[in-house]
Design an enzyme around this catalytic site. Structure first.
Site, PDB file in Angstrom:
ATOM      1  N   GLN A 249      18.482 -34.935 -49.637  1.00 27.98           N
ATOM      2  CA  GLN A 249      17.481 -36.104 -49.621  1.00 27.98           C
ATOM      3  C   GLN A 249      15.972 -35.444 -49.302  1.00 27.98           C
ATOM      4  O   GLN A 249      14.694 -35.960 -49.607  1.00 27.98           O
ATOM      5  CB  GLN A 249      17.737 -36.832 -48.448  1.00 27.98           C
ATOM      6  CG  GLN A 249      17.077 -38.296 -48.440  1.00 27.98           C
ATOM      7  CD  GLN A 249      17.636 -39.257 -47.642  1.00 27.98           C
ATOM      8  OE1 GLN A 249      18.184 -38.799 -46.482  1.00 27.98           O
ATOM      9  NE2 GLN A 249      17.614 -40.438 -47.867  1.00 27.98           N
TER      10      GLN A 249
ATOM     11  N   GLU B  24     -18.327 -36.894 -63.660  1.00 33.13           N
ATOM     12  CA  GLU B  24     -17.937 -35.489 -63.493  1.00 33.13           C
ATOM     13  C   GLU B  24     -16.235 -35.769 -62.423  1.00 33.13           C
ATOM     14  O   GLU B  24     -15.355 -35.399 -62.880  1.00 33.13           O
ATOM     15  CB  GLU B  24     -18.624 -34.755 -62.740  1.00 33.13           C
ATOM     16  CG  GLU B  24     -17.867 -33.220 -62.417  1.00 33.13           C
ATOM     17  CD  GLU B  24     -18.969 -32.346 -61.726  1.00 33.13           C
ATOM     18  OE1 GLU B  24     -19.983 -32.779 -61.165  1.00 33.13           O
ATOM     19  OE2 GLU B  24     -18.608 -31.046 -61.489  1.00 33.13           O
TER      20      GLU B  24
ATOM     21  N   ARG C 229      18.827 -25.849 -60.039  1.00 30.25           N
ATOM     22  CA  ARG C 229      19.129 -24.863 -59.000  1.00 30.25           C
ATOM     23  C   ARG C 229      20.236 -25.307 -57.980  1.00 30.25           C
ATOM     24  O   ARG C 229      19.854 -26.499 -57.499  1.00 30.25           O
ATOM     25  CB  ARG C 229      17.836 -24.570 -58.064  1.00 30.25           C
ATOM     26  CG  ARG C 229      17.934 -23.928 -56.916  1.00 30.25           C
ATOM     27  CD  ARG C 229      17.923 -22.377 -57.089  1.00 30.25           C
ATOM     28  NE  ARG C 229      18.240 -21.536 -55.851  1.00 30.25           N
ATOM     29  CZ  ARG C 229      18.570 -20.217 -55.780  1.00 30.25           C
ATOM     30  NH1 ARG C 229      19.234 -19.889 -56.875  1.00 30.25           N
ATOM     31  NH2 ARG C 229      18.881 -19.913 -54.598  1.00 30.25           N
TER      32      ARG C 229
END
Ligand SMILES: Cc1cc2nc3c(=O)[nH]c(=O)nc-3n(C[C@H](O)[C@H](O)[C@H](O)COP(=O)(O)OP(=O)(O)OC[C@H]3O[C@@H](n4cnc5c(N)ncnc54)[C@H](O)[C@@H]3O)c2cc1C
Length: 383
Positions: A283, A246, A272
């Site tokens: 940065q 799992e 954007r």
């Protein structure tokens, strides 16, 4: 070493990404808001052959059999293409914590009875371990299984069980002798219509809202010997086996979700503009995205290594604990970084960015919390 996937594995990955994108993404925002599970999408996955990837072909003849590594890569593709992390989590829980234990530990009769229905999605499975007093300390469970003629009578209550409110079959763990600790734990396959089995309504939760979760009550619930999975007392070993698998496989779809999140974040940072430049040229924004990529890359390497160990039949307890810890914590950190990069839009539900954070938090809790993963690793390091 060879980091390339084989052609059939890569083809399967591409097919499942395309399937998920076209068939599973409608209404994700409203389904999440309303906490609505889509049975139609579950069934579509069944027809496509998602659930059957945990089942050998002889029990699912209508589907192509795939090896474990291919299944892992395909689950990654599912997580990449499908924006509903609740659905991919539900599929993983069903496949790797209910179906696979039957494949590994079931009798021939149990395999023939249950696997075809779990493979095509017509049945839904739930894995019931957790109790009020037994969370991280799972084997302190109080649910009892008392011997009766031809079977056992189960009594107790399980909680926080994924898919419980709608499951057709529950893999329930109970103790036949509390004085034996984990050696007294036995696994049972309890069908929905069994008298004495009840499930709660859906519990409202923070994330993974499209998958129902709730309690399983067992009140003098008679389960015949033919529904005991494995030997009496083998429950802890079965649970441990499925935990390792799992931890590899549930997280594969999360990795795909992290790749999708990264792609979206890069795209946004390029388009954007603020202060006359794309925000990705700042940065501090770029560094955040580099960190997202670093987490993804390292998580991916851990996943493939742990999955490879499983296919080789080698121990993977340490690697799967490291993997669970790293992927789940990385998804939370990267989800926050994605929101920061999207700014106010990342906080708006309609953009689908904040949902990842809510979904990701579930990952640091289920299948053993991060503290528990750390303690597994520490123990294996001899500490
Ligand atoms: C989305 C979701 C899906 C789930 N699905 C299932 C399911 O399908 N089936 C099922 O059986 N269960 C399921 N669970 C339950 C899950 O496995 C438990 O929530 C988990 O094991 C933790 O148990 P607990 O909630 O009782 O927390 P507790 O065990 O009470 O832990 C509380 C805190 O104490 C810490 N802690 C406890 N013990 C230790 C320790 N020894 N060392 C260090 N720290 C420790 C924990 O890390 C945690 O921070 C699910 C949970 C979630 C959130």
């Amino acid at each position: 070493m060879d980091f390339d996937w084989s052609e059939p594995t890569e083809a399967r990955y591409q097919e499942i990404v395309a399937f998920a994108r076209t068939a599973l993404n409608d209404d994700v925002v409203s389904r999440d808001r309303e906490g609505r599970f889509s049975r139609d999408f579950w069934d579509a996955c069944g027809r496509f052959g998602v659930q059957s990837m945990a089942v050998p072909a002889r029990y699912a003849p209508d589907f192509e059999e795939v090896d474990f590594l291919t299944a892992i890569r395909a689950m990654e593709g599912l997580g990449y293409g499908c924006e509903d992390t609740g659905l991919t989590f539900a599929l993983s829980a069903h496949m790797w914590t209910v179906t696979l234990p039957i494949v590994r530990f079931g009798s021939e009769e149990q395999k023939q009875r249950f696997l075809p229905r779990l493979a095509d999605g017509s049945w839904i499975g739930a894995h019931a371990v957790t109790e009020t007093e037994a969370g991280s300390d799972a084997f302190a469970m109080k649910t009892t299984a008392e011997r009766r003629d031809g079977g056992y009578v189960l009594s107790g209550e399980k909680r926080l069980v994924t898919l419980a409110p709608i499951a057709d079959l529950a893999l329930v763990f109970a103790t036949t002798d509390p004085s034996l600790g984990q050696w007294g734990i036995t696994a049972f396959l309890v069908e929905r219509e069994t008298p004495g089995l009840e499930t709660s309504p859906v519990r409202e939760k923070m994330g993974l809202r499209t998958v129902p979760l709730g309690e399983v009550q067992l009140r003098d619930c008679f389960v015949p010997d033919s529904n005991r999975l494995g030997k009496e007392g083998a429950g802890a070993a079965i649970a441990h086996h499925s935990l390792v698998i799992e931890r590899c496989s549930i997280l594969a779809s999360q990795l795909g979700a992290m790749q999708r999140q990264l792609d979206k974040t890069i795209e946004y940072a390029k388009t954007r503009r603020q202060f006359g430049r794309p925000i990705g040229k700042f940065q501090s924004v770029a560094n955040r995205i580099v960190d997202m990529r670093l987490r993804l890359e390292s998580a991916r390497l851990l996943l493939y290594k742990a999955a490879w160990l499983v296919t080789q039949g080698k121990p993977a307890t340490l690697e799967s604990a490291l993997l669970k810890l790293h992927v789940s914590e990385s998804f939370v950190s990267s989800s926050l970084d994605a929101i920061r990069t999207f700014g106010g839009n990342g906080y708006l539900t309609e953009w689908g960015i904040e949902r990842d954070l809510r979904d990701a938090v579930g990952g640091i809790l289920y299948a053993g919390t991060s503290d528990i993963q750390r303690s597994v690793v520490a123990r294996l390091l001899g500490l």
